[in-house]
Design a protein around this motif. Structure first.
Motif, mmCIF file in Angstrom:
data_model
loop_
_atom_site.group_PDB
_atom_site.id
_atom_site.type_symbol
_atom_site.label_atom_id
_atom_site.label_comp_id
_atom_site.label_asym_id
_atom_site.label_seq_id
_atom_site.Cartn_x
_atom_site.Cartn_y
_atom_site.Cartn_z
ATOM 1 N N ALA A 185 1.791 2.306 2.514
ATOM 2 C CA ALA A 185 1.884 0.672 2.527
ATOM 3 C C ALA A 185 3.325 0.367 3.088
ATOM 4 O O ALA A 185 4.290 1.110 3.218
ATOM 5 C CB ALA A 185 2.043 0.379 0.782
ATOM 6 N N SER A 194 5.100 -1.710 1.997
ATOM 7 C CA SER A 194 6.107 -2.001 0.972
ATOM 8 C C SER A 194 6.603 -0.776 0.333
ATOM 9 O O SER A 194 7.591 -0.831 -0.508
ATOM 10 C CB SER A 194 5.693 -2.808 -0.289
ATOM 11 O OG SER A 194 4.463 -2.444 -0.825
ATOM 12 N N SER A 199 -4.964 -1.274 -0.196
ATOM 13 C CA SER A 199 -5.950 -2.656 -0.204
ATOM 14 C C SER A 199 -4.804 -3.720 -0.622
ATOM 15 O O SER A 199 -5.134 -5.070 -0.141
ATOM 16 C CB SER A 199 -6.971 -2.708 -1.351
ATOM 17 O OG SER A 199 -6.443 -2.299 -2.482
ATOM 18 N N TYR A 200 -3.714 -3.661 -1.097
ATOM 19 C CA TYR A 200 -2.763 -4.500 -1.598
ATOM 20 C C TYR A 200 -1.873 -5.254 -0.392
ATOM 21 O O TYR A 200 -0.933 -5.957 -0.555
ATOM 22 C CB TYR A 200 -2.105 -4.342 -2.734
ATOM 23 C CG TYR A 200 -1.106 -2.983 -2.612
ATOM 24 C CD1 TYR A 200 -0.082 -2.751 -2.193
ATOM 25 C CD2 TYR A 200 -2.015 -1.862 -3.389
ATOM 26 C CE1 TYR A 200 0.445 -1.544 -1.858
ATOM 27 C CE2 TYR A 200 -1.270 -0.541 -3.358
ATOM 28 C CZ TYR A 200 -0.166 -0.494 -2.477
ATOM 29 O OH TYR A 200 0.532 0.825 -2.680
ATOM 30 N N ASP A 201 -1.770 -4.113 0.647
ATOM 31 C CA ASP A 201 -0.924 -4.437 1.694
ATOM 32 C C ASP A 201 -1.486 -5.812 2.741
ATOM 33 O O ASP A 201 -2.671 -5.420 3.264
ATOM 34 C CB ASP A 201 -0.912 -3.219 2.683
ATOM 35 C CG ASP A 201 0.534 -2.973 3.214
ATOM 36 O OD1 ASP A 201 1.345 -3.867 3.297
ATOM 37 O OD2 ASP A 201 0.917 -1.950 3.696
ATOM 38 N N ASN A 242 -9.315 -2.610 2.869
ATOM 39 C CA ASN A 242 -9.148 -4.000 2.285
ATOM 40 C C ASN A 242 -9.983 -4.112 0.730
ATOM 41 O O ASN A 242 -9.404 -4.823 -0.020
ATOM 42 C CB ASN A 242 -10.212 -4.807 3.074
ATOM 43 C CG ASN A 242 -9.470 -5.431 4.453
ATOM 44 O OD1 ASN A 242 -8.374 -5.502 4.213
ATOM 45 N ND2 ASN A 242 -10.120 -5.540 5.541
ATOM 46 N N GLY A 251 -10.342 -1.409 -1.091
ATOM 47 C CA GLY A 251 -9.916 -0.177 -2.233
ATOM 48 C C GLY A 251 -10.856 0.785 -2.359
ATOM 49 O O GLY A 251 -10.614 1.905 -2.847
ATOM 50 N N LYS A 276 -3.553 5.794 -5.849
ATOM 51 C CA LYS A 276 -2.726 4.771 -6.501
ATOM 52 C C LYS A 276 -1.392 4.730 -5.932
ATOM 53 O O LYS A 276 -0.486 3.682 -5.733
ATOM 54 C CB LYS A 276 -2.768 4.501 -7.875
ATOM 55 C CG LYS A 276 -4.234 4.361 -8.723
ATOM 56 C CD LYS A 276 -3.971 3.639 -9.672
ATOM 57 C CE LYS A 276 -5.454 3.403 -10.378
ATOM 58 N NZ LYS A 276 -6.709 2.915 -9.624
#
Length: 167
Positions: free
Chosen positions: A60, A62, A93-95, A117, A119, A129
Motif C-alpha cells: 500500500a 500508506s 483495496s483501501y489504497d 479494488n 479485496g 491484511k
C-alpha cells in the motif's frame, strides 16, 4: 484471555510495521487462482505465471515499510527479469487508485502493478491484511515462501536463483 489475544495481535502488527520478517510457511502450496487487474486495465491470471518464478507483493502507498522496500523489489526485478522472473505488485483495496498510479509512475516501477479494488485477490491469497506481504511462486505455480514485512533480500536472491535453476 481476550486481552492476551489483543496484545498478541498488536505485537504482530507492530512487528510487521517495523519491517520484521515473519515467514508464514516453508512448505509448498498451489498459488490461488486469481485475476489481477493491472493499471492499464488489462488482466493477468495466476495461470499466466506458470513456467516463471514470480514475486507477488501485496503493498500500500500508506505503508512505510512497503515504500522503503520498493527500490529493493525494483532491483530484484531488474536483476532477474531476463531469466524468467516476474514481479507483480498488488495494491490493497483501501489504497486510492490515484495514489497507486501516481506512485507507480513517479517511481517508474518497471513491473506489473495491480489494484485489488474488491479485496478478492488479497482474500484468495490467505486473507492478506498486513503489508507488505510477499509470496515467492515457483515455475510450477506453487508458493514456496511467504513473508510479512520486508524480506532479507540477500536470502531472497539466493532462493530466486535456486528456483530459476530448477527445470
Amino acid at each position: 484471555m481476550q486481552i492476551k489475544k489483543w496484545l498478541a495481535a498488536g505485537a504482530l502488527v507492530a512487528g510487521a510495521a517495523v519491517g520484521a520478517v515473519v515467514v508464514l510457511g516453508s512448505g509448498t502450496s498451489q498459488a490461488p487462482q486469481s485475476t489481477f487487474v493491472l493499471l492499464d486495465g488489462s488482466q493477468q491470471t495466476t495461470a499466466d505465471l506458470k513456467g516463471k518464478v514470480a514475486l507477488v507483493n501485496f503493498w500500500a502507498t500508506s505503508c512505510t515499510t512497503c515504500v522503503a522496500e520498493m527500490p529493493e523489489i525494483v532491483a530484484t526485478y531488474d536483476k532477474y527479469k531476463g531469466q524468467g522472473f516476474e514481479t507483480l505488485a498488488v495494491a490493497m483495496s483501501y489504497d486510492p487508485p490515484s495514489y497507486v498510479v501516481n506512485f507507480a509512475e513517479t517511481r517508474k516501477l518497471p513491473f506489473k502493478v495491480a489494484i485489488d479494488n474488491t479485496g478478492a485477490v488479497a482474500k484468495a491469497w490467505g486473507d492478506v491484511k498486513l503489508t507488505p506481504t510477499t509470496y515467492i511462486v515457483n515455475k510450477r505455480g506453487e508458493i514456496v515462501k511467504s513473508y510479512i514485512g520486508a524480506p532479507d533480500f540477500e536470502e531472497l536472491h539466493k532462493l530466486i536463483e535456486r528456483l530459476l535453476a530448477e527445470a
